[in-house]
Enzyme design. Structure first.
Site, PDB file in Angstrom:
ATOM      1  N   GLU A  94      15.230  -9.787  89.526  1.00  0.00           N
ATOM      2  CA  GLU A  94      16.585 -10.338  89.599  1.00  0.00           C
ATOM      3  C   GLU A  94      16.702 -11.185  90.855  1.00  0.00           C
ATOM      4  OE1 GLU A  94      20.384 -10.153  87.417  1.00  0.00           O
ATOM      5  OE2 GLU A  94      18.340  -9.486  86.995  1.00  0.00           O
TER       6      GLU A  94
ATOM      7  N   ARG B 207      15.648 -16.021  82.100  1.00  0.00           N
ATOM      8  CA  ARG B 207      15.789 -15.195  80.903  1.00  0.00           C
ATOM      9  C   ARG B 207      16.235 -16.029  79.704  1.00  0.00           C
ATOM     10  NH1 ARG B 207      20.043 -12.827  78.337  1.00  0.00           N
ATOM     11  NH2 ARG B 207      19.493 -11.062  77.002  1.00  0.00           N
TER      12      ARG B 207
ATOM     13  N   CYS C 119      46.125 -32.760 102.086  1.00  0.00           N
ATOM     14  CA  CYS C 119      46.535 -33.470 103.296  1.00  0.00           C
ATOM     15  C   CYS C 119      45.805 -34.804 103.329  1.00  0.00           C
ATOM     16  CB  CYS C 119      46.171 -32.631 104.525  1.00  0.00           C
ATOM     17  SG  CYS C 119      46.267 -33.550 106.081  1.00  0.00           S
TER      18      CYS C 119
ATOM     19  N   LYS D 277      22.004  -2.034  89.847  1.00  0.00           N
ATOM     20  CA  LYS D 277      22.035  -3.174  88.929  1.00  0.00           C
ATOM     21  C   LYS D 277      22.426  -4.410  89.741  1.00  0.00           C
ATOM     22  CE  LYS D 277      23.772  -4.755  84.466  1.00  0.00           C
ATOM     23  NZ  LYS D 277      24.131  -6.115  84.900  1.00  0.00           N
TER      24      LYS D 277
END
Length: 661
Positions: free
Chosen positions: A168, A133, A420, A112
């Site tokens: 993906e 998606r 800084c 996955k």
């Protein structure tokens, strides 16, 4: 002409082939030099003969024109999410539900990928559209950005009438680290993890930015297909691989849930050795007919389930708290721990984020704590076990001065970070120099991060001011340079000495002072010396300079190492005087404020802004009642609508051209 056309076709075909061998099969057949030479030849031919450029040209991988917004895409086949399981018992329950419908199901198990799910559509074998998606029904058209991903084929092996696949998009761990290093060096917010970085990169309105991010993709599912019959998931992956897609193909079929779970555990054991992130494993029914019979709920398919790996936690002791100075000057407290093994690696340090985090959790030196890897990447303290305290624990306080350079450390109102203030701070050198030479600052052409790093490594420079004292022969000896490149770089440095004062002010990297504020300071004070002597009360009288900005300017010029830096620039001959009045063409736009929106054709935005400023006008990024004109290009959005509501004059590029004639 026919010869030119054939050569473009030949180069396109060859380069796409070698792209596939390199990026998908990881089996290059030619050197980078040979590939780059062919690509350069193709780019030149396409520039001269654009009518012969192919739709699948590899030159499209570098990105095109920026867009103002993404168009919506409705998914004909919904891009559903997956039901999640966190235990073997939940997987057994999933198997029971499947077997109530299907006799003797076969399962496949795959990684996955922790990325961003996308749809890719092909017509007659050519890539025509790609989308995110979104909510599963409606996504965004990110076609141009997806074209920049070298592992996405622009043309398939076969001319399939129609194909939609799901994949993906992700970032490798190496690319994620490189992107965050560059963001840190240029004082931009860092991505939390590779998934966020992939999502942020894919949704860049400028595809050229997406192209530089090194995105990758694994394609894992056929959504729709015409003209070809595919009956199972494994057959589908084999087919997709033949067509040129990058997949993770595992031919193993599992007849029962116990064997499938064993495969999930094997994938979990190897996750630390992968070059990409996963957040689980997916079990799917292999046979497509069985999938159709099982169907889907409104949210997820009944034929698949995602097993999520639990975050691993360990208990250890904080032996010390050290402070690390980052490249942006932010001081970050780090816990020094008794070494423990977690998520496949030895951990001896953990981030404590900032002083507010330490106080909120009441973390002390000597505490016994629970740590875990946030997103399996950055070790973090999640809990203090206060029952283990002996009374010898020590409370932590942030230092008043930088541990690297001794400059004052400040924490501004409303901010968690301590910073800084030293321009010569060793921890910030690379970031400061990269900013100093950047396009919106001193604009020193040819001086990129890799060259700066070499100069620092070879002790040729310590700060940006030292650039003006480097010798050509020293530069020529560096990697990928030579006498001609060295001479060009020296010339660019010399040219930068006469830059407008606002560029130098911006290059100094004063907190909260960007290009626009730098222009206002330059115009109001005319010399760097005048700005140095200004008070907060003086500075806030200037348009665009608020109190926080004014305080930052005064603090900057009160820091001794910053004053020494500027003195070194003056010795080198860098101009510290504003001569912008002499650059004005005339003052016809004096007092006028322009807002640029939409896609401009005749000008780049930077060019239009420069013209406006040369006529004494100003540009703004937002529309308000103070706006005089809105220069609107194609696909102008909310800014145009707001201008119309406020009754502000809207002009086209042609009208703008008439105004400046």
């Amino acid at each position: 002409m026919e010869t030119i056309k054939k050569r473009i076709e030949e180069l396109t075909e060859k380069l796409n082939y070698h792209n596939f061998k390199y990026y998908v099969e990881d089996n290059p057949e030619i050197s980078d030099f040979e590939f780059d030479a062919m690509l350069q030849e193709l780019e030149k031919l396409e520039e001269q003969y654009p009518q012969y450029k192919k739709n699948n040209s590899p030159t499209m991988r570098v990105g095109g024109e920026a867009v103002s917004e993404f168009a919506e895409v409705t998914h004909y086949v919904p891009m559903q999410s997956l039901q999640k399981a966190f235990s073997k018992e939940e997987l057994i329950d999933f198997d029971r539900r499947v077997r109530e419908v299907i006799n003797n199901p076969e399962y496949v198990v795959e990684h996955k990928i922790d990325g961003l799910s996308v749809s890719l559509e092909y017509v007659n074998g050519e890539f025509v559209r790609g989308s995110t998606r979104g909510d599963g029904i409606t996504g965004e058209d990110v076609t141009e950005n997806l074209k920049t991903i070298k592992t996405i084929p622009l043309k398939l092996k076969d001319s399939i009438p129609f194909l939609e696949v799901r994949g993906e998009v992700f970032l490798s761990r190496d690319n994620f680290n490189k992107i965050n290093a560059l963001l840190e060096a240029t004082e931009q917010p860092l991505f939390a993890n590779p998934r966020n970085a992939a999502a942020g990169s894919l949704r860049q309105l400028d595809s050229k930015v997406a192209a530089k991010r090194g995105l990758d993709i694994f394609v894992f599912n056929i959504q729709q297909i015409d003209g070809v019959s595919v009956n199972s998931h494994i057959d589908g992956l084999r087919f997709l691989k033949e067509q040129g897609f990058k997949t993770i193909l595992n031919d193993s079929i599992f007849k029962n849930i116990d064997d499938a779970y064993s495969q999930i555990l094997r994938i979990g054991d190897e996750r630390d050795s992968l070059y990409f992130d996963i957040d689980g494993a997916v079990i799917k029914v292999n046979d497509f007919a069985a999938r159709a019979e099982l169907g889907s709920t409104a949210k997820f398919p009944r034929w698949a389930i995602a097993y999520k790996y639990p975050a691993e936690k360990q208990t250890t002791v904080i032996r010390d708290i050290k402070v690390q100075v980052g490249r942006t000057g932010v001081l970050t407290p780090l816990a020094v721990l008794d070494t423990v093994r977690i998520a496949g690696s030895n951990v001896s340090r953990a981030t404590l984020h900032n002083i507010d985090f330490i106080k909120e959790k009441d973390i002390r030196i000597g505490d016994t704590v629970v740590i875990q890897k946030a997103g399996d990447i950055i070790p973090a303290v999640v809990e203090v076990i206060k029952e283990e305290r002996t009374g010898d624990e020590i409370e932590f306080t942030m230092p008043d001065h930088c541990l690297e350079c001794g400059a004052e450390v400040v924490r501004e109102d409303g901010e968690a970070a301590y910073r800084c203030t030293g321009i010569n701070c060793p921890a910030q050198r690379l970031r400061n120099i990269i900013h100093f030479v950047s396009r919106n600052a001193m604009n020193i052409d040819g001086l990129g991060p890799s060259i700066i790093e070499q100069m620092l490594d070879r002790n040729l420079i310590e700060t940006a001011a030292d650039l003006y004292f480097v010798k050509a022969e020293d530069i020529a000896e560096m990697d990928k340079m030579g006498e001609k490149s060295a001479a060009n770089l020296i010339a660019a440095l010399e040219n930068s000495k006469t830059n407008p004062l606002y560029r130098l002010i911006n290059a100094l990297g004063i907190r909260h002072i960007g290009e626009k504020a730098a222009k206002s300071l330059s115009k109001a004070y005319k010399t760097l010396d005048n700005i140095k002597n200004a008070t907060v009360e003086d500075l806030v009288q200037i348009d665009d300079i608020g109190e926080k900005m004014a305080v930052s300017v005064v603090k900057f010029f009160n820091e001794p190492q910053n004053i020494s830096f500027i003195e070194k620039l003056e010795i080198a001959g860098v101009s510290c005087v504003d001569d912008s009045d002499s650059q004005l063409v005339e003052n016809r736009f004096e007092g006028k404020v322009f807002v640029l929106t939409g896609t401009l054709v005749k000008y780049k935005r930077s060019e239009a802004s420069a013209i406006i400023e040369s006529y004494g006008g100003k540009t703004s990024s937002s529309v308000s009642k103070k706006t005089s004109y809105v220069l609107a290009g194609a696909e102008a959005g909310s800014k145009l609508e707001k201008a119309q509501k406020l009754g502000i004059t809207i002009i086209s590029e042609d009208e703008f051209e008439e105004m400046v004639k």
